[in-house]
Design a protein around this motif. Sequence first.
Motif, short mmCIF file in Angstrom:
data_model
loop_
_atom_site.label_atom_id
_atom_site.label_comp_id
_atom_site.label_asym_id
_atom_site.label_seq_id
_atom_site.Cartn_x
_atom_site.Cartn_y
_atom_site.Cartn_z
N ALA A 1 0.84 -1.21 0.00
CA ALA A 1 0.00 0.00 0.00
C ALA A 1 0.87 1.26 0.00
CB ALA A 1 -0.93 0.00 1.21
N ALA A 2 0.26 2.38 -0.39
CA ALA A 2 0.93 3.68 -0.39
C ALA A 2 0.60 4.39 0.92
CB ALA A 2 0.45 4.51 -1.58
N PRO A 3 1.53 4.44 1.88
CA PRO A 3 1.22 4.98 3.22
C PRO A 3 0.65 6.39 3.21
CG PRO A 3 3.35 3.87 3.22
CD PRO A 3 2.92 3.96 1.79
N ALA A 4 1.11 7.24 2.28
CA ALA A 4 0.66 8.63 2.29
C ALA A 4 -0.82 8.76 1.98
CB ALA A 4 1.47 9.44 1.27
N LYS A 5 -1.41 7.75 1.39
CA LYS A 5 -2.81 7.84 0.97
C LYS A 5 -3.80 7.45 2.06
CE LYS A 5 -1.73 8.69 -3.43
NZ LYS A 5 -2.13 9.91 -4.15
N TRP A 6 -3.32 6.80 3.14
CA TRP A 6 -4.23 6.20 4.09
C TRP A 6 -4.02 6.74 5.49
CZ3 TRP A 6 -8.01 3.34 2.05
CH2 TRP A 6 -7.81 2.83 0.76
N ALA A 7 -5.10 6.81 6.27
CA ALA A 7 -5.00 7.22 7.66
C ALA A 7 -4.40 6.11 8.51
CB ALA A 7 -6.38 7.60 8.20
N ARG A 8 -4.65 4.85 8.15
CA ARG A 8 -4.09 3.72 8.89
C ARG A 8 -3.91 2.54 7.95
NH1 ARG A 8 -7.25 1.85 14.07
NH2 ARG A 8 -6.12 3.63 14.97
N ILE A 9 -2.78 1.87 8.09
CA ILE A 9 -2.52 0.63 7.36
C ILE A 9 -2.04 -0.41 8.35
CG2 ILE A 9 -1.03 -0.49 5.64
CD1 ILE A 9 -0.84 2.16 4.19
N ALA A 10 -2.57 -1.62 8.25
CA ALA A 10 -2.09 -2.77 9.02
C ALA A 10 -1.83 -3.89 8.01
CB ALA A 10 -3.10 -3.20 10.06
N TYR A 11 -0.63 -4.46 8.06
CA TYR A 11 -0.26 -5.42 7.01
C TYR A 11 0.47 -6.63 7.59
CZ TYR A 11 2.38 -7.62 3.26
OH TYR A 11 2.94 -8.54 2.41
N LYS A 12 0.20 -7.79 7.00
CA LYS A 12 1.01 -8.99 7.22
C LYS A 12 0.95 -9.85 5.97
CE LYS A 12 3.83 -11.45 9.55
NZ LYS A 12 4.67 -11.53 8.35
N GLY A 13 2.08 -10.41 5.59
CA GLY A 13 2.15 -11.31 4.46
C GLY A 13 2.91 -12.57 4.84
N GLY A 14 2.87 -13.54 3.95
CA GLY A 14 3.59 -14.79 4.18
C GLY A 14 4.07 -15.36 2.88
N SER A 15 5.26 -15.99 2.90
CA SER A 15 5.84 -16.54 1.68
C SER A 15 6.78 -17.68 2.01
CB SER A 15 6.62 -15.45 0.93
OG SER A 15 7.37 -15.99 -0.14
N GLU A 16 6.69 -18.73 1.24
CA GLU A 16 7.69 -19.80 1.20
C GLU A 16 7.46 -20.55 -0.11
OE1 GLU A 16 7.45 -23.47 3.30
OE2 GLU A 16 5.73 -22.79 4.45
N PRO A 17 8.32 -21.52 -0.46
CA PRO A 17 8.12 -22.18 -1.76
C PRO A 17 6.70 -22.72 -1.91
CG PRO A 17 10.26 -22.77 -0.88
CD PRO A 17 9.55 -22.00 0.20
N GLY A 18 6.02 -22.28 -2.95
CA GLY A 18 4.67 -22.74 -3.23
C GLY A 18 3.57 -22.03 -2.47
N VAL A 19 3.92 -21.05 -1.64
CA VAL A 19 2.95 -20.38 -0.77
C VAL A 19 3.17 -18.87 -0.81
CG1 VAL A 19 2.16 -20.06 1.61
CG2 VAL A 19 2.79 -22.35 0.80
N LEU A 20 2.07 -18.12 -0.96
CA LEU A 20 2.15 -16.66 -0.90
C LEU A 20 0.82 -16.11 -0.42
CD1 LEU A 20 3.92 -14.18 -1.51
CD2 LEU A 20 3.01 -14.19 -3.84
#
Length: 406
Positions: A340-359
Amino acid sequence: MIHTHTPSRPRFAAALLALILALGLLSLASMPASGQNAARPEQAIERLFAAPIQQAWFTPAFLKQVPLDRMAGLLRQLQAQHGAFESVKRDGRGYMVSLQRARVPTRLVLDTEGRIAGLWFEAPIIPGSLQDQVAAIAALPGQTAVLVLRDDAPMAAHRADTPLAVGSTAKLAILKAVAGAVAQGKMAWDQAVPLDPAWRSLPTGILQDWPAGTPITVASLANLMISISDNTATDALIWLAGRDAIQAVTPRNTPFMTTRELFTMKAAGHAGLRSAWVAGDPTGRRALLDGMATAPLPDAGQLEAQPTIDVEWYLSVREACALITELAVQPALHINPGLAAPAKWARIAYKGGSEPGVLNFTIFMQDPEGTRYCVSASWNNPAAVLDDQALAGPYRAILDSLQPGG
Protein backbone atom coordinates in the motif's frame (compact mmCIF):
# COMPACT_ATOMS: atom_id res chain seq x y z
CA MET A 1 8.12 -14.72 5.18
CA ILE A 2 8.70 -17.98 6.98
CA HIS A 3 11.20 -19.84 4.86
CA THR A 4 14.88 -19.07 4.57
CA HIS A 5 14.77 -19.38 0.78
CA THR A 6 14.98 -16.20 -1.24
CA PRO A 7 11.44 -15.71 -2.55
CA SER A 8 11.16 -15.59 -6.30
CA ARG A 9 12.72 -12.28 -7.26
CA PRO A 10 10.51 -9.61 -8.80
CA ARG A 11 10.74 -10.21 -12.52
CA PHE A 12 11.91 -6.67 -13.11
CA ALA A 13 13.79 -6.19 -9.81
CA ALA A 14 16.72 -4.79 -11.64
CA ALA A 15 19.03 -4.43 -8.70
CA LEU A 16 17.48 -5.74 -5.58
CA LEU A 17 20.92 -6.55 -4.26
CA ALA A 18 22.25 -3.22 -5.44
CA LEU A 19 19.35 -1.51 -3.70
CA ILE A 20 20.32 -3.27 -0.48
CA LEU A 21 23.92 -2.19 -0.97
CA ALA A 22 22.70 1.35 -1.49
CA LEU A 23 20.74 1.61 1.73
CA GLY A 24 23.60 3.48 3.26
CA LEU A 25 23.24 6.06 0.50
CA LEU A 26 19.54 6.69 1.02
CA SER A 27 20.24 9.96 2.77
CA LEU A 28 22.15 11.06 -0.30
CA ALA A 29 19.25 10.56 -2.66
CA SER A 30 17.88 14.03 -2.03
CA MET A 31 21.26 15.77 -2.26
CA PRO A 32 22.04 17.79 -5.37
CA ALA A 33 23.95 15.82 -7.97
CA SER A 34 27.15 17.47 -9.13
CA GLY A 35 29.05 15.24 -11.58
CA GLN A 36 29.35 15.11 -15.34
CA ASN A 37 26.56 12.53 -15.51
CA ALA A 38 24.39 14.28 -12.91
CA ALA A 39 20.65 13.86 -13.35
CA ARG A 40 17.54 14.45 -11.32
CA PRO A 41 15.82 11.20 -10.28
CA GLU A 42 13.06 11.54 -12.89
CA GLN A 43 15.66 12.23 -15.60
CA ALA A 44 17.76 9.29 -14.48
CA ILE A 45 14.77 6.97 -14.87
CA GLU A 46 13.55 8.47 -18.15
CA ARG A 47 16.89 8.15 -19.92
CA LEU A 48 16.97 4.43 -19.12
CA PHE A 49 14.06 4.03 -21.52
CA ALA A 50 14.98 6.75 -24.03
CA ALA A 51 18.51 5.82 -25.07
CA PRO A 52 21.00 2.96 -25.05
CA ILE A 53 22.07 2.67 -21.43
CA GLN A 54 25.60 3.68 -20.53
CA GLN A 55 27.97 2.37 -17.90
CA ALA A 56 28.66 5.88 -16.64
CA TRP A 57 25.08 6.17 -15.41
CA PHE A 58 25.65 3.56 -12.67
CA THR A 59 27.94 3.15 -9.71
CA PRO A 60 30.56 0.37 -9.88
CA ALA A 61 28.88 -1.35 -6.91
CA PHE A 62 25.58 -1.45 -8.80
CA LEU A 63 27.16 -2.89 -11.94
CA LYS A 64 28.95 -5.53 -9.90
CA GLN A 65 25.55 -6.84 -8.83
CA VAL A 66 23.67 -6.15 -12.07
CA PRO A 67 25.89 -6.08 -15.19
CA LEU A 68 24.99 -3.61 -17.92
CA ASP A 69 23.80 -6.27 -20.38
CA ARG A 70 21.43 -7.71 -17.77
CA MET A 71 20.10 -4.25 -17.00
CA ALA A 72 19.49 -3.64 -20.72
CA GLY A 73 17.73 -6.99 -21.03
CA LEU A 74 15.41 -6.23 -18.14
CA LEU A 75 14.46 -2.89 -19.65
CA ARG A 76 13.78 -4.53 -23.04
CA GLN A 77 11.64 -7.19 -21.38
CA LEU A 78 9.69 -4.61 -19.44
CA GLN A 79 8.83 -2.65 -22.59
CA ALA A 80 8.17 -5.75 -24.69
CA GLN A 81 5.51 -6.87 -22.21
CA HIS A 82 4.00 -3.51 -21.30
CA GLY A 83 4.76 -1.07 -24.09
CA ALA A 84 6.94 1.97 -24.60
CA PHE A 85 7.82 4.52 -21.94
CA GLU A 86 5.40 7.44 -21.56
CA SER A 87 6.26 9.32 -18.36
CA VAL A 88 7.64 9.19 -14.83
CA LYS A 89 6.54 11.13 -11.76
CA ARG A 90 7.20 11.10 -8.03
CA ASP A 91 4.84 8.82 -6.13
CA GLY A 92 5.14 8.90 -2.34
CA ARG A 93 8.59 7.66 -1.38
CA GLY A 94 9.33 6.44 -4.90
CA TYR A 95 8.35 7.03 -8.51
CA MET A 96 5.69 5.80 -10.91
CA VAL A 97 6.79 4.88 -14.43
CA SER A 98 3.96 4.88 -16.97
CA LEU A 99 4.27 2.54 -19.94
CA GLN A 100 1.67 2.13 -22.66
CA ARG A 101 -0.06 -0.81 -20.97
CA ALA A 102 1.05 -0.65 -17.33
CA ARG A 103 2.29 1.52 -14.48
CA VAL A 104 5.46 0.41 -12.69
CA PRO A 105 6.22 1.54 -9.12
CA THR A 106 9.94 2.29 -9.02
CA ARG A 107 12.49 2.99 -6.31
CA LEU A 108 15.72 4.80 -7.09
CA VAL A 109 18.86 5.80 -5.22
CA LEU A 110 21.38 8.22 -6.75
CA ASP A 111 24.84 8.93 -5.40
CA THR A 112 26.21 12.47 -5.04
CA GLU A 113 27.36 12.38 -8.70
CA GLY A 114 23.91 11.50 -9.97
CA ARG A 115 24.80 7.87 -10.72
CA ILE A 116 22.29 5.09 -10.05
CA ALA A 117 23.31 3.28 -6.87
CA GLY A 118 20.03 1.43 -6.38
CA LEU A 119 17.07 0.65 -8.62
CA TRP A 120 14.03 -1.51 -8.06
CA PHE A 121 11.10 -1.95 -10.45
CA GLU A 122 8.15 -3.37 -8.51
CA ALA A 123 5.27 -5.45 -9.88
CA PRO A 124 3.71 -3.72 -12.92
CA ILE A 125 0.14 -2.51 -12.35
CA ILE A 126 -2.07 -3.56 -15.26
CA PRO A 127 -5.16 -1.37 -15.90
CA GLY A 128 -8.49 -3.04 -15.27
CA SER A 129 -11.54 -3.12 -13.05
CA LEU A 130 -11.63 -4.68 -9.60
CA GLN A 131 -13.25 -7.77 -11.11
CA ASP A 132 -10.52 -7.90 -13.79
CA GLN A 133 -7.81 -7.97 -11.11
CA VAL A 134 -9.61 -10.63 -9.09
CA ALA A 135 -10.01 -12.71 -12.26
CA ALA A 136 -6.28 -12.37 -12.95
CA ILE A 137 -5.50 -13.76 -9.51
CA ALA A 138 -8.07 -16.52 -9.90
CA ALA A 139 -6.42 -17.60 -13.16
CA LEU A 140 -2.98 -18.21 -11.60
CA PRO A 141 -1.83 -21.86 -11.70
CA GLY A 142 -2.60 -23.84 -8.58
CA GLN A 143 -5.12 -22.65 -5.97
CA THR A 144 -5.98 -19.04 -5.23
CA ALA A 145 -8.38 -17.11 -3.04
CA VAL A 146 -9.21 -13.39 -2.83
CA LEU A 147 -11.44 -11.25 -0.64
CA VAL A 148 -12.00 -7.49 -0.87
CA LEU A 149 -14.06 -5.92 1.91
CA ARG A 150 -15.32 -2.37 2.43
CA ASP A 151 -16.63 -1.75 5.95
CA ASP A 152 -16.86 -5.55 6.33
CA ALA A 153 -19.09 -5.92 3.24
CA PRO A 154 -17.72 -7.88 0.27
CA MET A 155 -16.80 -5.94 -2.86
CA ALA A 156 -15.29 -8.99 -4.56
CA ALA A 157 -14.55 -12.56 -3.57
CA HIS A 158 -13.07 -15.74 -4.98
CA ARG A 159 -13.04 -18.89 -2.82
CA ALA A 160 -13.02 -16.68 0.27
CA ASP A 161 -13.82 -19.53 2.67
CA THR A 162 -11.30 -22.05 1.30
CA PRO A 163 -8.41 -22.62 3.73
CA LEU A 164 -5.04 -22.28 1.99
CA ALA A 165 -1.47 -22.30 3.27
CA VAL A 166 -0.52 -18.74 4.25
CA GLY A 167 2.99 -18.93 5.73
CA SER A 168 3.74 -16.07 8.09
CA THR A 169 0.28 -14.55 7.80
CA ALA A 170 -0.67 -17.13 10.44
CA LYS A 171 1.38 -15.03 12.88
CA LEU A 172 -1.74 -12.87 13.14
CA ALA A 173 -3.21 -15.64 15.29
CA ILE A 174 -0.18 -15.45 17.61
CA LEU A 175 -0.53 -11.67 17.85
CA LYS A 176 -4.20 -12.03 18.78
CA ALA A 177 -3.37 -14.55 21.51
CA VAL A 178 -0.65 -12.28 22.90
CA ALA A 179 -2.93 -9.22 22.79
CA GLY A 180 -5.57 -11.24 24.63
CA ALA A 181 -3.09 -12.27 27.32
CA VAL A 182 -2.07 -8.63 27.77
CA ALA A 183 -5.72 -7.54 28.05
CA GLN A 184 -6.25 -10.21 30.73
CA GLY A 185 -3.20 -9.07 32.69
CA LYS A 186 -1.29 -12.31 32.08
CA MET A 187 1.42 -10.50 30.13
CA ALA A 188 2.46 -6.89 29.55
CA TRP A 189 3.80 -5.22 26.43
CA ASP A 190 6.68 -3.71 28.40
CA GLN A 191 7.45 -7.00 30.15
CA ALA A 192 11.08 -7.97 29.49
CA VAL A 193 11.96 -11.63 29.01
CA PRO A 194 15.41 -13.20 28.52
CA LEU A 195 15.95 -14.82 25.14
CA ASP A 196 15.79 -18.59 25.63
CA PRO A 197 18.09 -20.67 23.37
CA ALA A 198 15.17 -23.07 22.91
CA TRP A 199 13.37 -20.32 20.98
CA ARG A 200 16.15 -19.98 18.39
CA SER A 201 14.91 -20.59 14.83
CA LEU A 202 16.10 -19.87 11.30
CA PRO A 203 15.82 -16.54 9.49
CA THR A 204 13.97 -14.50 8.41
CA GLY A 205 14.78 -12.28 11.35
CA ILE A 206 17.64 -11.07 13.53
CA LEU A 207 17.06 -12.53 16.99
CA GLN A 208 18.55 -15.90 16.05
CA ASP A 209 21.94 -14.17 16.19
CA TRP A 210 21.44 -12.41 19.54
CA PRO A 211 23.10 -13.77 22.69
CA ALA A 212 21.08 -16.10 24.89
CA GLY A 213 19.64 -14.32 27.88
CA THR A 214 19.35 -10.92 26.17
CA PRO A 215 16.34 -9.17 27.70
CA ILE A 216 13.69 -8.11 25.21
CA THR A 217 10.16 -6.83 25.71
CA VAL A 218 7.01 -8.55 24.57
CA ALA A 219 6.21 -5.51 22.41
CA SER A 220 9.59 -5.78 20.67
CA LEU A 221 9.03 -9.48 20.03
CA ALA A 222 5.64 -8.65 18.47
CA ASN A 223 7.10 -5.83 16.38
CA LEU A 224 9.84 -8.09 15.01
CA MET A 225 7.47 -11.01 14.43
CA ILE A 226 5.11 -8.91 12.33
CA SER A 227 7.28 -6.32 10.61
CA ILE A 228 10.17 -8.56 9.47
CA SER A 229 8.65 -11.99 10.22
CA ASP A 230 11.37 -12.77 12.76
CA ASN A 231 10.96 -16.49 13.38
CA THR A 232 12.81 -16.55 16.70
CA ALA A 233 10.53 -13.78 17.98
CA THR A 234 7.60 -15.84 16.71
CA ASP A 235 8.59 -18.96 18.61
CA ALA A 236 9.24 -16.90 21.74
CA LEU A 237 5.67 -15.58 21.63
CA ILE A 238 4.23 -19.04 20.95
CA TRP A 239 5.87 -20.32 24.12
CA LEU A 240 5.00 -17.22 26.15
CA ALA A 241 1.33 -17.12 25.09
CA GLY A 242 0.93 -20.91 24.98
CA ARG A 243 -0.23 -23.14 22.15
CA ASP A 244 -3.68 -23.52 23.68
CA ALA A 245 -4.34 -19.78 23.48
CA ILE A 246 -3.27 -19.66 19.82
CA GLN A 247 -5.26 -22.77 18.94
CA ALA A 248 -8.34 -21.14 20.46
CA VAL A 249 -7.89 -18.42 17.82
CA THR A 250 -7.36 -20.86 14.94
CA PRO A 251 -8.58 -24.37 15.86
CA ARG A 252 -7.84 -25.64 12.35
CA ASN A 253 -4.13 -25.30 13.07
CA THR A 254 -4.12 -27.60 16.11
CA PRO A 255 -1.45 -28.27 17.21
CA PHE A 256 0.03 -24.91 16.25
CA MET A 257 3.60 -25.52 15.07
CA THR A 258 6.52 -23.36 16.04
CA THR A 259 8.65 -22.21 13.11
CA ARG A 260 11.47 -24.40 14.46
CA GLU A 261 9.20 -27.45 14.27
CA LEU A 262 8.13 -26.51 10.76
CA PHE A 263 11.76 -26.18 9.63
CA THR A 264 12.64 -29.52 11.17
CA MET A 265 9.88 -31.27 9.24
CA LYS A 266 10.79 -29.47 6.02
CA ALA A 267 14.45 -30.50 6.16
CA ALA A 268 15.76 -32.86 3.49
CA GLY A 269 15.56 -36.47 4.63
CA HIS A 270 12.51 -35.84 6.82
CA ALA A 271 9.85 -36.96 4.35
CA GLY A 272 8.71 -39.49 6.95
CA LEU A 273 7.97 -36.75 9.45
CA ARG A 274 6.01 -34.83 6.84
CA SER A 275 4.00 -37.92 5.89
CA ALA A 276 3.21 -38.60 9.55
CA TRP A 277 2.06 -35.00 9.96
CA VAL A 278 -0.22 -35.15 6.93
CA ALA A 279 -1.72 -38.48 8.00
CA GLY A 280 -2.07 -37.61 11.67
CA ASP A 281 -5.04 -36.31 13.63
CA PRO A 282 -4.42 -33.56 16.23
CA THR A 283 -3.45 -36.13 18.87
CA GLY A 284 -1.03 -37.87 16.53
CA ARG A 285 0.45 -34.57 15.41
CA ARG A 286 0.91 -33.47 19.03
CA ALA A 287 2.82 -36.70 19.72
CA LEU A 288 4.93 -36.08 16.62
CA LEU A 289 5.90 -32.61 17.85
CA ASP A 290 6.68 -33.98 21.31
CA GLY A 291 9.01 -36.51 19.70
CA MET A 292 10.82 -33.73 17.86
CA ALA A 293 11.44 -31.70 21.01
CA THR A 294 15.16 -32.54 21.19
CA ALA A 295 15.78 -32.57 17.43
CA PRO A 296 18.54 -30.14 16.40
CA LEU A 297 17.63 -27.08 14.38
CA PRO A 298 18.51 -27.87 10.75
CA ASP A 299 20.81 -25.66 8.75
CA ALA A 300 19.15 -23.42 6.19
CA GLY A 301 20.87 -25.39 3.43
CA GLN A 302 19.11 -28.57 4.54
CA LEU A 303 15.63 -27.26 3.75
CA GLU A 304 13.80 -28.68 0.78
CA ALA A 305 13.91 -26.26 -2.16
CA GLN A 306 10.67 -27.58 -3.66
CA PRO A 307 7.26 -26.78 -2.16
CA THR A 308 6.15 -28.94 0.76
CA ILE A 309 2.93 -27.11 1.55
CA ASP A 310 1.16 -29.96 3.35
CA VAL A 311 3.20 -28.98 6.41
CA GLU A 312 1.97 -25.45 6.93
CA TRP A 313 -0.49 -23.16 8.68
CA TYR A 314 -3.85 -22.72 6.94
CA LEU A 315 -6.30 -19.81 6.91
CA SER A 316 -9.07 -18.72 4.57
CA VAL A 317 -8.82 -15.17 3.29
CA ARG A 318 -12.01 -14.41 5.22
CA GLU A 319 -10.32 -15.56 8.43
CA ALA A 320 -7.21 -13.52 7.59
CA CYS A 321 -9.32 -10.39 7.07
CA ALA A 322 -11.20 -10.97 10.31
CA LEU A 323 -7.93 -11.27 12.22
CA ILE A 324 -6.22 -8.22 10.76
CA THR A 325 -9.35 -6.08 11.08
CA GLU A 326 -9.67 -6.96 14.76
CA LEU A 327 -5.94 -6.35 15.33
CA ALA A 328 -5.61 -3.21 13.20
CA VAL A 329 -4.98 -1.04 16.27
CA GLN A 330 -1.86 -3.02 17.19
CA PRO A 331 1.33 -0.99 16.59
CA ALA A 332 3.23 -4.04 15.33
CA LEU A 333 1.02 -4.08 12.23
CA HIS A 334 1.78 -0.43 11.37
CA ILE A 335 5.53 -0.78 10.75
CA ASN A 336 5.56 -2.50 7.35
CA PRO A 337 2.87 -1.13 4.96
CA GLY A 338 3.22 -3.96 2.45
CA LEU A 339 2.18 -2.93 -1.07
CA ALA A 340 0.00 0.00 0.00
CA ALA A 341 0.93 3.68 -0.39
CA PRO A 342 1.22 4.98 3.22
CA ALA A 343 0.66 8.63 2.29
CA LYS A 344 -2.81 7.84 0.97
CA TRP A 345 -4.23 6.20 4.09
CA ALA A 346 -5.00 7.22 7.66
CA ARG A 347 -4.09 3.72 8.89
CA ILE A 348 -2.52 0.63 7.36
CA ALA A 349 -2.09 -2.77 9.02
CA TYR A 350 -0.26 -5.42 7.01
CA LYS A 351 1.01 -8.99 7.22
CA GLY A 352 2.15 -11.31 4.46
CA GLY A 353 3.59 -14.79 4.18
CA SER A 354 5.84 -16.54 1.68
CA GLU A 355 7.69 -19.80 1.20
CA PRO A 356 8.12 -22.18 -1.76
CA GLY A 357 4.67 -22.74 -3.23
CA VAL A 358 2.95 -20.38 -0.77
CA LEU A 359 2.15 -16.66 -0.90
CA ASN A 360 -0.31 -14.47 0.97
CA PHE A 361 -0.86 -10.72 1.23
CA THR A 362 -3.33 -9.42 3.83
CA ILE A 363 -3.91 -5.73 4.51
CA PHE A 364 -6.31 -3.49 6.42
CA MET A 365 -6.60 0.13 5.29
CA GLN A 366 -8.64 3.04 6.65
CA ASP A 367 -9.07 6.22 4.66
CA PRO A 368 -9.24 9.74 6.15
CA GLU A 369 -13.04 9.59 6.10
CA GLY A 370 -13.07 6.42 8.24
CA THR A 371 -13.98 3.90 5.52
CA ARG A 372 -12.27 0.58 6.23
CA TYR A 373 -11.01 -1.93 3.69
CA CYS A 374 -9.44 -5.37 3.87
CA VAL A 375 -7.80 -7.14 0.93
CA SER A 376 -6.46 -10.65 1.37
CA ALA A 377 -5.13 -12.89 -1.40
CA SER A 378 -3.57 -16.36 -1.18
CA TRP A 379 -1.82 -18.47 -3.79
CA ASN A 380 -0.70 -22.08 -3.38
CA ASN A 381 1.00 -24.28 -5.94
CA PRO A 382 2.61 -27.52 -4.71
CA ALA A 383 4.16 -28.09 -8.14
CA ALA A 384 6.29 -24.95 -8.50
CA VAL A 385 8.03 -22.10 -6.73
CA LEU A 386 5.86 -19.03 -7.25
CA ASP A 387 6.62 -15.87 -9.19
CA ASP A 388 5.66 -13.38 -6.48
CA GLN A 389 5.07 -10.62 -9.02
CA ALA A 390 2.26 -12.53 -10.72
CA LEU A 391 0.19 -12.02 -7.56
CA ALA A 392 1.73 -8.72 -6.45
CA GLY A 393 0.77 -6.95 -9.70
CA PRO A 394 -3.02 -7.42 -9.59
CA TYR A 395 -3.02 -7.17 -5.79
CA ARG A 396 -1.31 -3.78 -5.93
CA ALA A 397 -3.77 -2.70 -8.63
CA ILE A 398 -6.66 -3.56 -6.29
CA LEU A 399 -5.11 -1.47 -3.50
CA ASP A 400 -4.53 1.46 -5.84
CA SER A 401 -8.16 1.34 -7.04
CA LEU A 402 -9.40 1.61 -3.45
CA GLN A 403 -7.19 4.43 -2.27
CA PRO A 404 -8.67 7.94 -1.92
CA GLY A 405 -8.54 9.57 -5.33
CA GLY A 406 -7.67 6.21 -6.93
